[in-house]
Design an enzyme around this catalytic site. Structure first.
Site, PDB file in Angstrom:
ATOM      1  CD  GLN A 153      -2.551   1.268   2.672  1.00 17.77           C
ATOM      2  OE1 GLN A 153      -2.091   0.716   3.666  1.00 17.77           O
ATOM      3  NE2 GLN A 153      -3.680   1.945   2.700  1.00 17.77           N
ATOM      4  N   GLY A 154       0.854   1.983  -1.082  1.00 24.64           N
ATOM      5  CA  GLY A 154       1.669   3.189  -1.203  1.00 24.64           C
ATOM      6  C   GLY A 154       0.843   4.449  -1.018  1.00 24.64           C
ATOM      7  CE1 TYR A 155      -3.864   4.004  -0.864  1.00 23.87           C
ATOM      8  CE2 TYR A 155      -5.063   4.834   1.029  1.00 23.87           C
ATOM      9  CZ  TYR A 155      -5.050   4.185  -0.182  1.00 23.87           C
ATOM     10  OH  TYR A 155      -6.229   3.734  -0.693  1.00 23.87           O
ATOM     11  CB  SER A 156       2.229   7.023   4.538  1.00 25.40           C
ATOM     12  OG  SER A 156       1.067   6.535   5.141  1.00 25.40           O
ATOM     13  CB  SER A 215      -2.983   8.488  14.603  1.00 29.08           C
ATOM     14  OG  SER A 215      -3.697   9.712  14.610  1.00 29.08           O
ATOM     15  CG  ASN A 216      -5.822   5.071  18.667  1.00 27.17           C
ATOM     16  OD1 ASN A 216      -5.873   4.510  17.573  1.00 27.17           O
ATOM     17  ND2 ASN A 216      -5.795   4.415  19.812  1.00 27.17           N
ATOM     18  CD  GLU A 217      -3.323  10.564  18.951  1.00 26.42           C
ATOM     19  OE1 GLU A 217      -2.849  10.038  17.919  1.00 26.42           O
ATOM     20  OE2 GLU A 217      -3.189  10.067  20.075  1.00 26.42           O
ATOM     21  CD  GLU A 273      -6.114   0.593   6.214  1.00 27.19           C
ATOM     22  OE1 GLU A 273      -5.032   0.531   6.773  1.00 27.19           O
ATOM     23  OE2 GLU A 273      -6.439   1.545   5.473  1.00 27.19           O
TER      24      GLU A 273
HETATM   25  C1  LIG Z   1       4.430   0.085  11.346  1.00 24.36           C
HETATM   26  C2  LIG Z   1       3.726   0.970  10.379  1.00 24.36           C
HETATM   27  C3  LIG Z   1       3.235   0.445   9.196  1.00 24.36           C
HETATM   28  C4  LIG Z   1       2.618   1.267   8.245  1.00 24.36           C
HETATM   29  N1  LIG Z   1       2.228   0.727   7.046  1.00 24.36           N
HETATM   30  C5  LIG Z   1       1.787   1.557   6.055  1.00 24.36           C
HETATM   31  C6  LIG Z   1       1.549   1.068   4.723  1.00 24.36           C
HETATM   32  O1  LIG Z   1       1.695  -0.129   4.446  1.00 24.36           O
HETATM   33  N2  LIG Z   1       1.175   1.948   3.769  1.00 24.36           N
HETATM   34  C7  LIG Z   1       0.997   3.278   4.034  1.00 24.36           C
HETATM   35  O2  LIG Z   1       0.642   4.006   3.124  1.00 24.36           O
HETATM   36  N3  LIG Z   1       1.221   3.776   5.283  1.00 24.36           N
HETATM   37  C8  LIG Z   1       1.617   2.956   6.288  1.00 24.36           C
HETATM   38  N4  LIG Z   1       1.882   3.471   7.559  1.00 24.36           N
HETATM   39  C9  LIG Z   1       1.794   4.917   7.778  1.00 24.36           C
HETATM   40  C10 LIG Z   1       0.712   5.346   8.736  1.00 24.36           C
HETATM   41  O3  LIG Z   1      -0.517   5.335   8.125  1.00 24.36           O
HETATM   42  C11 LIG Z   1       1.099   6.741   9.290  1.00 24.36           C
HETATM   43  O4  LIG Z   1       2.179   6.533  10.175  1.00 24.36           O
HETATM   44  C12 LIG Z   1      -0.031   7.419   9.993  1.00 24.36           C
HETATM   45  O5  LIG Z   1      -0.965   7.866   9.079  1.00 24.36           O
HETATM   46  C13 LIG Z   1       0.446   8.617  10.830  1.00 24.36           C
HETATM   47  O6  LIG Z   1       1.212   9.500  10.081  1.00 24.36           O
HETATM   48  P1  LIG Z   1       2.629  10.010  10.591  1.00 24.36           P
HETATM   49  O7  LIG Z   1       3.380   8.828  11.062  1.00 24.36           O
HETATM   50  O8  LIG Z   1       3.220  10.841   9.544  1.00 24.36           O
HETATM   51  O9  LIG Z   1       2.306  10.893  11.870  1.00 24.36           O
HETATM   52  P2  LIG Z   1       1.782  12.415  11.855  1.00 24.36           P
HETATM   53  O10 LIG Z   1       0.635  12.519  10.950  1.00 24.36           O
HETATM   54  O11 LIG Z   1       2.913  13.316  11.673  1.00 24.36           O
HETATM   55  O12 LIG Z   1       1.217  12.539  13.330  1.00 24.36           O
HETATM   56  C14 LIG Z   1       2.036  12.839  14.460  1.00 24.36           C
HETATM   57  C15 LIG Z   1       1.109  12.964  15.668  1.00 24.36           C
HETATM   58  O13 LIG Z   1       0.213  14.041  15.462  1.00 24.36           O
HETATM   59  C16 LIG Z   1      -1.118  13.597  15.605  1.00 24.36           C
HETATM   60  N5  LIG Z   1      -1.986  14.388  14.729  1.00 24.36           N
HETATM   61  C17 LIG Z   1      -1.797  14.639  13.409  1.00 24.36           C
HETATM   62  N6  LIG Z   1      -2.800  15.394  12.952  1.00 24.36           N
HETATM   63  C18 LIG Z   1      -3.634  15.629  13.996  1.00 24.36           C
HETATM   64  C19 LIG Z   1      -4.852  16.360  14.158  1.00 24.36           C
HETATM   65  N7  LIG Z   1      -5.433  16.977  13.131  1.00 24.36           N
HETATM   66  N8  LIG Z   1      -5.441  16.368  15.383  1.00 24.36           N
HETATM   67  C20 LIG Z   1      -4.864  15.740  16.428  1.00 24.36           C
HETATM   68  N9  LIG Z   1      -3.719  15.042  16.335  1.00 24.36           N
HETATM   69  C21 LIG Z   1      -3.108  14.999  15.135  1.00 24.36           C
HETATM   70  C22 LIG Z   1      -1.066  12.149  15.240  1.00 24.36           C
HETATM   71  O14 LIG Z   1      -2.162  11.434  15.762  1.00 24.36           O
HETATM   72  C23 LIG Z   1       0.250  11.733  15.863  1.00 24.36           C
HETATM   73  O15 LIG Z   1       0.052  11.519  17.229  1.00 24.36           O
HETATM   74  C24 LIG Z   1       2.465   2.645   8.518  1.00 24.36           C
HETATM   75  C25 LIG Z   1       2.938   3.176   9.725  1.00 24.36           C
HETATM   76  C26 LIG Z   1       3.568   2.364  10.646  1.00 24.36           C
HETATM   77  C27 LIG Z   1       4.082   2.968  11.930  1.00 24.36           C
END
Ligand SMILES: Cc1cc2nc3c(=O)[nH]c(=O)nc-3n(C[C@H](O)[C@H](O)[C@H](O)COP(=O)(O)OP(=O)(O)OC[C@H]3O[C@@H](n4cnc5c(N)ncnc54)[C@H](O)[C@@H]3O)c2cc1C
Lengths: 395, 357
Positions: free
Chosen positions: A126-129, A380-382, A244
């Site tokens: 999955q190439g999203y992030s 994320s849970n947030e 998902e």
């Molecule tokens: C082990 C692992 C596997 C993964 N696998 C995949 C994958 O296969 N494909 C893929 O595409 N992605 C994948 N991901 C990515 C995952 O979806 C992102 O890590 C996730 O969306 C959070 O983004 P970030 O890590 O950039 O954190 P950030 O978005 O930078 O968030 C940092 C903190 O800020 C909080 N935050 C951000 N915005 C808000 C808001 N508006 N209000 C309150 N709090 C906020 C977040 O909850 C978090 O606590 C994976 C991540 C991990 C850790």
């Protein structure tokens, strides 16, 4: 109200339990219990065995080769997987891309890709992030520019789970810069072996390798490999996120992990008696158990609701938050119950002591740290709390 | 009342931080902490030159410290740098000997010899009451039989002090040369090394046959050291998290702008203040009758609040924090795992509860 499973559902459970007992081989179960990561051939063998019974895609509709399981059956299957110490089915092709293709793909795309997902010929990731686009996915910057009947793709994805095994990746890419960021995104099917695609493993905090960075340098993708219309990717992404989120309660996994925790606490001796008799520890186990029982019913309530309405609503964000909290609490207690014996890394070092090295106790600390991810990924849970505040509480 | 450190301690803390900054950057630390023998003789030598072991010993025994605030002065910077050198075991061995008024060798004060104090066992990870390792007389000397488990730093020790039960039912302290011990060494999930020590009628020399009180003092010193280490780590986690919130952009603004996250950062800083203060409390009481009780309170809060700080630091960083490259991950791992050393939060609250009755 009748909160019992129907006779048909009970029979279904028995069928699954019996079948899984035949499918899961001992070394696989041992690895799953120990929390060790599996090799690709092990995933492939397990998927093939499920597929031989139609269970790999049991939840797919019959017109696409599935068995048309409803959400409750799917939940039962999930519970039984954990009870059998089976690995999780790798979800990217089966549970994420497949529903997208069924809803948005052309007949040609469906006919080509769906059978290859089932046969294991294709391993999707999955190439999203992206580094700059996590919670704020719509800000993604990987660019696709059309040139004749191809797109030329440049940019970077990250956190791509198990990309090291994948030969395919589905991506959200930017095809437009007009209007809101959500409006210029398209959904592309890409080949990991195409010239210009490179991947770099990311080591996780527990020393493991499950996520990767994926780089695109002038990668040519046929326009025919776009799913849906150009700039319609966000609608597809939202649809996929809903899919998902249908199995995010972790009820099956937590139920099994809690049983393991209790077994561990009966075996561990503290101050001359089993740890489970320690009132502090027992109180924590019981609190988790009560939460899990409640969560199990919440999950079934929402599943049967989804069954009636056809799709899950935003309230399933509750399942993600409560489910990950319970799962992480079990991880935490498993680590703490072992005391200092949780610290050796890798825990095979303690193999002198049968009680400490029993596979289900192994790596308790590493698994606790690794599972901090579950409240971060998949929204994320947030972010789930934001969804609940806006769409469920409406405040 | 004056909460500022003495100029001497301030100077030691600053020199120690400088030394660690110079010799233990994040990359170097990972190369030492996660690779056998999980110890760097050069770094150990630097710490000794600076006088870290001597800081843990009173002047009468040849050192220049030994008070509670000396312990925290040493361990807080060691924590902040995630230093995995086996200083805790050495500090506890020193504390036990000092409490017994037993001779402390020059090599021990200078750090030329590295000691550990082996107490915990597989079924008795915490406390002294239920220890099963035994010591038996053999001619002029003693023989130890039993197993000590997850003894931090034992993989690189030159001498081991062992707590063992002897014929009269009391708990004695015995010294064994590390060469004489059947030992399985391994690394730890949070870095650093430890070992299982197997004794099978292993020859030992008795230091004391009535070591209960001295071992309690050593454990108190250990709890204080771990609490100070935890404060050093927690401060960095709180700082790193606030910095990250200020710099990480999502939804077109720094995520620090989200009030939900601001409150979480504030909670983290409230926990940190509690850890700082209870550690000051415990350091001030060290060597008084309240010492063990306050050290147990410190370790109790470190176990509970430290874990919350670590988990929140990871959560607020998002995905980046679950990578090996991220310093926050290694800080969080150590802070969480400190709970499992010398009695976790549940154990400390049980001990404190027993004293209530
Ligand atoms: C082990 C692992 C596997 C993964 N696998 C995949 C994958 O296969 N494909 C893929 O595409 N992605 C994948 N991901 C990515 C995952 O979806 C992102 O890590 C996730 O969306 C959070 O983004 P970030 O890590 O950039 O954190 P950030 O978005 O930078 O968030 C940092 C903190 O800020 C909080 N935050 C951000 N915005 C808000 C808001 N508006 N209000 C309150 N709090 C906020 C977040 O909850 C978090 O606590 C994976 C991540 C991990 C850790």
């Amino acid at each position: 109200m009748d909160i019992r499973y129907s006779d048909d559902e009970l029979a279904f459970r028995t069928e699954i339990k019996t079948g899984l007992a035949e499918i899961v081989w001992p070394e696989l179960a041992a690895k799953v219990r120990a929390g060790s990561s599996l090799e690709k051939p092990e995933h492939d063998r397990f998927h093939a065995a499920l597929n031989a019974r139609g269970w790999l895609a049991g939840h797919w509709p019959t017109e696409h080769g599935g068995l048309g399981w409803d959400p409750v059956q799917r939940h039962i299957f999930d519970e039984e997987l954990y009870a059998a110490d089976a690995p999780r089915v790798v979800p990217f092709g089966l549970n994420m891309l497949a529903p997208v293709l069924m809803a948005f793909g052309s007949p040609e795309q469906q006919a080509y890709h769906l059978p290859r997902i089932l046969s294991g010929e294709d391993w999707w990731c999955q190439g999203y992030s992206e580094p700059g686009a996590g919670s704020d996915l719509a800000s993604l910057r990987t660019r696709a520019v059309q040139e004749g009947d191809s797109y030329i793709v440049n940019g970077q994805k990250t956190w791509t789970t198990l990309a090291q095994h994948a030969n395919k990746i589905f991506c959200l890419v930017r095809t437009g810069t007009e209007g809101k960021p959500q409006e210029g995104i398209s959904f592309l099917l890409m080949d990991m072996q195409a010239p210009g695609v490179t991947r770099r493993p990311i080591r996780t905090l527990d020393g493991g390798f499950e996520v990767n960075e994926v780089f695109f340098d002038n990668v040519r993708v046929p326009v025919a490999d776009r799913v849906g219309a150009e700039n319609a990717g966000w609608t597809i992404a939202k649809y996929l996120l809903n899919h998902e989120r249908t199995n995010i309660s972790l009820v099956g996994e937590s139920t099994h992990a809690l049983e393991q925790l209790k077994a561990q606490a009966r075996q561990t001796r503290r101050r001359g008696q089993p740890l489970i008799k320690n009132p502090h520890f027992a109180a924590r186990v019981i609190e988790i158990e009560a939460d899990l029982e409640a969560h199990r019913i919440t999950n079934l309530r929402m599943l049967s609701d989804a069954q009636r309405k056809g799709a899950p609503g935003p309230e399933v964000s509750m399942l993600k938050i409560t489910g990950t909290r319970i799962r992480q609490a079990i991880n935490d207690l498993a680590r703490r119950g072992l005391g200092p014996a949780a610290a050796p890394f890798p825990s095979e070092a303690l193999s002198g002591n049968a009680a400490l090295a029993a596979p289900e106790h192994a790596n308790a600390a590493a698994r606790y740290f690794n599972n901090r991810k579950i409240s971060i990924y998949g929204g994320s849970n947030e972010i789930q709390a934001n969804i609940l505040a806006k769409h469920v509480l409406d405040i | 009342m004056d909460f500022s450190p003495t100029p001497e301690r301030q100077m030691v803390a600053e020199s120690l931080s400088r030394l660690l900054a110079e010799h233990l950057d994040a990359e170097r630390r990972r190369a030492i902490a996660y690779v056998a023998p999980w110890h760097d003789p050069t770094l150990w030598a630097h710490l000794c030159e600076l006088g870290v072991p001597a800081l843990l010993v009173p002047a009468e025994q040849g050192g220049f410290g030994g008070a509670g605030f000396d312990i925290t002065t040493a361990f807080q910077p060691l924590g902040a740098a995630l230093c995995t050198e086996p200083m805790l075991g050495h500090a506890m061995a020193l504390a036990a000997l000092v409490a017994l008024d037993a001779p402390v060798s020059e090599d021990m004060v200078s750090g030329n010899s590295r000691y550990v104090l082996a107490i915990g066992e597989p079924d008795v990870p915490y406390g002294l009451d239920d220890l099963e390792t035994t010591a038996n007389r053999a001619g002029d000397g003693w023989q130890i039989t039993g197993r000590k488990s997850v003894v931090a730093g034992a993989q690189s020790a030159t001498h081991v002090l062992v707590a063992a039960r002897h014929g009269d039912g009391g708990i004695g302290l015995f010294e064994v040369g590390a060469d004489a011990i059947d030992l399985t060494a391994y690394g730890m999930v949070d870095g650093g090394g430890a070992a299982e020590l197997f004794f099978d009628a292993t020859a030992a020399h008795a230091i004391s046959l009535e070591a209960d009180a001295a071992l309690t003092t050593a454990l108190t010193a250990g709890l204080l050291a771990l609490s100070a280490e935890a404060v050093g780590i927690a401060e960095r986690l709180v700082d790193l998290t606030q910095d990250y919130l200020r710099t990480r952009q999502q939804f077109g603004r720094p995520i620090a702008k989200f009030q939900a996250l601001q409150h979480r950062a504030v909670e983290m800083s409230l926990h940190l203040e509690q850890l700082r203060s209870i550690t000051v409390r415990a350091a001030a009481s060290f060597g008084t009758p309240d010492g063990p009780r306050h050290a147990a309170m410190a370790k109790l809060l470190v176990g509970r609040r430290g874990r919350l700080i670590a988990e929140e630091a990871i959560q607020l960083h998002g995905g980046i924090a679950v990578t090996w490259e991220a310093e926050v991950a290694h800080l969080a791992k150590r802070l969480v795992m400190i709970d499992a050393q010398l009695g976790d939060a549940d154990w400390q609250s049980e001990m404190l509860a027993e004293a209530l009755a």
